[in-house]
Design a protein around this motif. Structure first.
Motif, PDB file in Angstrom:
ATOM      1  N   ASP A  29      11.115   0.565  -3.512  1.00 20.26           N
ATOM      2  CA  ASP A  29      11.030  -0.551  -4.443  1.00 20.26           C
ATOM      3  C   ASP A  29      10.997  -1.789  -4.155  1.00 20.26           C
ATOM      4  O   ASP A  29      10.554  -3.024  -3.880  1.00 20.26           O
ATOM      5  CB  ASP A  29      12.555  -0.517  -5.473  1.00 20.26           C
ATOM      6  CG  ASP A  29      12.141   0.932  -6.315  1.00 20.26           C
ATOM      7  OD1 ASP A  29      11.324   1.312  -6.557  1.00 20.26           O
ATOM      8  OD2 ASP A  29      13.347   0.891  -6.984  1.00 20.26           O
ATOM      9  N   SER A  30      11.408  -1.974  -3.019  1.00 23.48           N
ATOM     10  CA  SER A  30      11.943  -3.274  -2.148  1.00 23.48           C
ATOM     11  C   SER A  30      10.245  -3.805  -1.453  1.00 23.48           C
ATOM     12  O   SER A  30      10.103  -5.065  -1.673  1.00 23.48           O
ATOM     13  CB  SER A  30      12.956  -3.230  -1.394  1.00 23.48           C
ATOM     14  OG  SER A  30      12.654  -4.233  -0.164  1.00 23.48           O
ATOM     15  N   ILE A  31       9.661  -2.727  -0.997  1.00 23.29           N
ATOM     16  CA  ILE A  31       8.769  -2.895   0.069  1.00 23.29           C
ATOM     17  C   ILE A  31       7.390  -3.131  -0.696  1.00 23.29           C
ATOM     18  O   ILE A  31       6.853  -4.133  -0.971  1.00 23.29           O
ATOM     19  CB  ILE A  31       8.547  -1.518   0.445  1.00 23.29           C
ATOM     20  CG1 ILE A  31       9.326  -1.211   1.765  1.00 23.29           C
ATOM     21  CG2 ILE A  31       7.039  -1.450   1.290  1.00 23.29           C
ATOM     22  CD1 ILE A  31       9.618   0.103   2.815  1.00 23.29           C
ATOM     23  N   LEU A  32       7.321  -2.034  -2.012  1.00 26.59           N
ATOM     24  CA  LEU A  32       5.774  -1.810  -3.201  1.00 26.59           C
ATOM     25  C   LEU A  32       6.389  -3.574  -4.086  1.00 26.59           C
ATOM     26  O   LEU A  32       5.367  -4.417  -4.258  1.00 26.59           O
ATOM     27  CB  LEU A  32       6.621  -1.402  -4.150  1.00 26.59           C
ATOM     28  CG  LEU A  32       6.165   0.793  -3.486  1.00 26.59           C
ATOM     29  CD1 LEU A  32       6.113   1.247  -4.199  1.00 26.59           C
ATOM     30  CD2 LEU A  32       4.881   0.212  -2.752  1.00 26.59           C
ATOM     31  N   GLU A  33       8.121  -4.282  -3.955  1.00 27.77           N
ATOM     32  CA  GLU A  33       7.655  -5.289  -5.147  1.00 27.77           C
ATOM     33  C   GLU A  33       7.640  -6.716  -3.972  1.00 27.77           C
ATOM     34  O   GLU A  33       6.596  -7.701  -4.019  1.00 27.77           O
ATOM     35  CB  GLU A  33       8.778  -5.819  -5.693  1.00 27.77           C
ATOM     36  CG  GLU A  33       9.426  -4.810  -6.061  1.00 27.77           C
ATOM     37  CD  GLU A  33      10.993  -5.270  -6.652  1.00 27.77           C
ATOM     38  OE1 GLU A  33      11.641  -6.072  -5.803  1.00 27.77           O
ATOM     39  OE2 GLU A  33      11.147  -3.716  -7.248  1.00 27.77           O
ATOM     40  N   SER A  34       7.394  -6.555  -2.779  1.00 29.49           N
ATOM     41  CA  SER A  34       6.996  -7.875  -1.646  1.00 29.49           C
ATOM     42  C   SER A  34       5.658  -6.966  -0.732  1.00 29.49           C
ATOM     43  O   SER A  34       5.759  -7.931  -0.184  1.00 29.49           O
ATOM     44  CB  SER A  34       8.095  -7.082  -0.836  1.00 29.49           C
ATOM     45  OG  SER A  34       9.157  -8.131  -0.832  1.00 29.49           O
ATOM     46  N   TRP A  35       5.019  -5.914  -1.404  1.00 25.81           N
ATOM     47  CA  TRP A  35       3.656  -5.841  -0.142  1.00 25.81           C
ATOM     48  C   TRP A  35       2.720  -7.228  -0.362  1.00 25.81           C
ATOM     49  O   TRP A  35       2.185  -7.610  -1.940  1.00 25.81           O
ATOM     50  CB  TRP A  35       2.982  -4.956  -1.254  1.00 25.81           C
ATOM     51  CG  TRP A  35       2.096  -3.952   0.157  1.00 25.81           C
ATOM     52  CD1 TRP A  35       0.891  -3.899  -0.217  1.00 25.81           C
ATOM     53  CD2 TRP A  35       2.249  -3.549   0.889  1.00 25.81           C
ATOM     54  NE1 TRP A  35       0.123  -3.592   0.514  1.00 25.81           N
ATOM     55  CE2 TRP A  35       1.071  -3.534   1.179  1.00 25.81           C
ATOM     56  CE3 TRP A  35       3.920  -3.204   1.716  1.00 25.81           C
ATOM     57  CZ2 TRP A  35       1.284  -2.352   2.965  1.00 25.81           C
ATOM     58  CZ3 TRP A  35       3.687  -1.991   3.316  1.00 25.81           C
ATOM     59  CH2 TRP A  35       2.462  -2.217   3.813  1.00 25.81           C
ATOM     60  N   PRO A  36       2.165  -7.388   0.340  1.00 25.39           N
ATOM     61  CA  PRO A  36       1.084  -8.701   0.168  1.00 25.39           C
ATOM     62  C   PRO A  36      -0.059  -7.786  -0.423  1.00 25.39           C
ATOM     63  O   PRO A  36      -0.556  -7.105  -0.422  1.00 25.39           O
ATOM     64  CB  PRO A  36       0.977  -8.741   1.593  1.00 25.39           C
ATOM     65  CG  PRO A  36       1.252  -7.908   2.371  1.00 25.39           C
ATOM     66  CD  PRO A  36       2.130  -6.974   1.894  1.00 25.39           C
ATOM     67  N   LYS A  37      -0.593  -8.806  -1.060  1.00 20.82           N
ATOM     68  CA  LYS A  37      -2.185  -8.875  -1.517  1.00 20.82           C
ATOM     69  C   LYS A  37      -3.110 -10.368  -0.949  1.00 20.82           C
ATOM     70  O   LYS A  37      -2.488 -10.909  -0.608  1.00 20.82           O
ATOM     71  CB  LYS A  37      -2.014  -9.416  -2.909  1.00 20.82           C
ATOM     72  CG  LYS A  37      -1.280  -8.635  -3.972  1.00 20.82           C
ATOM     73  CD  LYS A  37      -1.888  -8.798  -5.549  1.00 20.82           C
ATOM     74  CE  LYS A  37       0.132  -7.442  -5.866  1.00 20.82           C
ATOM     75  NZ  LYS A  37       1.255  -7.921  -5.967  1.00 20.82           N
ATOM     76  N   ASP A  38      -4.085  -9.815  -1.005  1.00 15.23           N
ATOM     77  CA  ASP A  38      -5.633 -10.974   0.026  1.00 15.23           C
ATOM     78  C   ASP A  38      -5.711 -11.101   1.357  1.00 15.23           C
ATOM     79  O   ASP A  38      -5.627 -12.172   1.852  1.00 15.23           O
ATOM     80  CB  ASP A  38      -4.912 -11.818  -1.071  1.00 15.23           C
ATOM     81  CG  ASP A  38      -5.672 -11.925  -3.271  1.00 15.23           C
ATOM     82  OD1 ASP A  38      -6.659 -11.069  -3.278  1.00 15.23           O
ATOM     83  OD2 ASP A  38      -4.815 -12.325  -3.294  1.00 15.23           O
ATOM     84  N   LEU A  39      -4.805  -9.444   1.812  1.00 13.67           N
ATOM     85  CA  LEU A  39      -5.152 -10.220   3.333  1.00 13.67           C
ATOM     86  C   LEU A  39      -6.451  -9.292   3.917  1.00 13.67           C
ATOM     87  O   LEU A  39      -6.980  -8.358   3.106  1.00 13.67           O
ATOM     88  CB  LEU A  39      -3.987  -9.219   4.245  1.00 13.67           C
ATOM     89  CG  LEU A  39      -2.609  -9.442   3.640  1.00 13.67           C
ATOM     90  CD1 LEU A  39      -1.415  -9.418   4.502  1.00 13.67           C
ATOM     91  CD2 LEU A  39      -2.402 -11.539   4.449  1.00 13.67           C
ATOM     92  N   PRO A  40      -6.747  -9.922   5.343  1.00 12.85           N
ATOM     93  CA  PRO A  40      -8.310  -9.023   5.694  1.00 12.85           C
ATOM     94  C   PRO A  40      -7.826  -7.990   5.743  1.00 12.85           C
ATOM     95  O   PRO A  40      -7.587  -7.256   5.798  1.00 12.85           O
ATOM     96  CB  PRO A  40      -8.387  -9.947   6.515  1.00 12.85           C
ATOM     97  CG  PRO A  40      -7.710 -11.220   6.569  1.00 12.85           C
ATOM     98  CD  PRO A  40      -6.566 -10.879   5.501  1.00 12.85           C
ATOM     99  N   GLN A  41      -9.491  -7.222   5.349  1.00 11.82           N
ATOM    100  CA  GLN A  41      -9.545  -5.589   5.302  1.00 11.82           C
ATOM    101  C   GLN A  41     -10.051  -5.109   5.569  1.00 11.82           C
ATOM    102  O   GLN A  41     -11.726  -6.034   6.183  1.00 11.82           O
ATOM    103  CB  GLN A  41      -9.424  -5.019   3.336  1.00 11.82           C
ATOM    104  CG  GLN A  41      -7.870  -5.450   2.697  1.00 11.82           C
ATOM    105  CD  GLN A  41      -7.718  -4.490   1.503  1.00 11.82           C
ATOM    106  OE1 GLN A  41      -8.373  -3.431   1.467  1.00 11.82           O
ATOM    107  NE2 GLN A  41      -7.098  -5.212   0.954  1.00 11.82           N
TER     108      GLN A  41
END
Length: 320
Positions: free
Chosen positions: A175-187
């Motif tokens: 839960d802690s990881i998914l709540e903090s998972w970054p968005k909009d990083l280069p893919q």
């Protein structure tokens, strides 16, 4: 053990008649790897690797993997180059299995690589990320964050068989990881399985990156997290910041990380640890006792996960 499908001499001769590889000098199974059947083929022209894809590899994904390796090799990267048959095709069938022939790469892997090897790995990883931008096919990460909760759910209360309250503790960490998972990083295209046994060296010179069968589209810096976990922890479970610093500096000499990517390293590394903990946990509980391959201990990655969720910032990884 990595020879699940045996190829007899007559079948091999008929198969190789469709190639221009030269006269066979020797043909022997390779004991490394866990997913496919691999053979070393020596001819009077060169050495090759013959890979038969077993049931855990989706045949529909093979054209993507072939394109990734062909494209990277065309850019000068040291990775297996798929060899075409006389009719121009790369993917074939042998013993009822999809298969392909590849160029052979010299070198050996290192279970606990030194900092020079870590730096070379970082630079090669960055080169791969840049060069793979020209790959046209797409493959979503089937073992990305969206898969972790279903994986844990599939294990359920059986997680407690390896340690008391493991299901509940894993859920809290997930839960802690998914709540903090970054968005909009280069893919882009990532390797997604770049463990030391998938990188070859002669001395400290990197001579090859192999085993692209988890390659997919995902966050580029997530690949760094995977490498930190598999390259920078010692046999006693301690984190080697010197190796981490070398790996990251090697990467940044080729592809500098953005501030957002650097800030996300702790959670990306934690997510990588969670991914490998969960898949190892599933295999640990579901692999038959008489299986050809013994499952890997998931608790190694539980300890690694604990490290990442205890750090206070990116300085713990060697960032200035």
């Amino acid at each position: 053990m990595a020879v699940y499908t045996t190829v007899d001499d007559l079948t091999l001769a008929a198969f190789l008649s469709g190639y221009d590889l030269g006269n066979v000098l020797s043909f022997a199974g390779i004991a490394e790897g866990v997913e496919n059947s691999n053979y070393l083929l020596r001819t009077d022209k060169a050495h090759y690797i013959l890979t038969l894809y077993e049931k855990r590899v989706d045949a529909d994904d093979l054209p993507f993997f072939m394109e990734v390796m062909t494209h990277l090799a065309s850019k000068g990267m040291s990775c297996p180059l798929p060899v075409a048959a006389r009719d121009g095709s790369i993917l074939q069938k042998l013993m009822g299995r999809p298969c392909a022939v590849f160029s052979f790469l010299d070198g050996t892997s290192s279970r606990y690589p030194n900092r020079e090897k870590c730096r070379a790995l970082g630079a090669s990883l960055a080169e791969m990320h840049l060069h793979a931008s020209g790959v046209t096919r797409r493959r979503p990460n089937a073992l990305g964050p969206q898969s972790w909760q279903p994986l844990l759910d599939s294990v359920g209360v059986r997680a407690d068989e390896i340690a008391p309250s493991m299901q509940a503790m894993t859920q809290t960490r997930l839960d802690s990881i998914l709540e903090s998972w970054p968005k909009d990083l280069p893919q882009g295209v990532i390797h997604a399985d770049l463990f030391p046994n998938n990188v070859l060296f002669i001395g400290d010179h990197l001579t090859g990156v192999i085993d692209f069968y988890f390659a997919c589209d995902d966050v580029l810096a997530y690949d760094i997290g995977i490498c930190l976990n598999s390259w920078c922890f010692e046999a006693d479970g301690s984190f080697n910041i010197t190796k981490s610093r070398s790996l990251i500096r090697g990467y940044q000499t080729i592809r500098p990380l953005s501030d957002a990517e650097i800030a996300a390293i702790p959670v990306l590394a934690a997510g990588s640890a969670m991914r490998f903990f969960l898949t190892r946990l599933y295999d640990w509980l579901h692999t038959p006792k008489d299986a050809l391959v013994s499952p890997k201990d998931p608790m190694e990655y539980w300890s690694i996960l604990g490290f990442h969720q205890s750090v206070s910032g990116v300085g713990a990884y060697g960032f200035d």
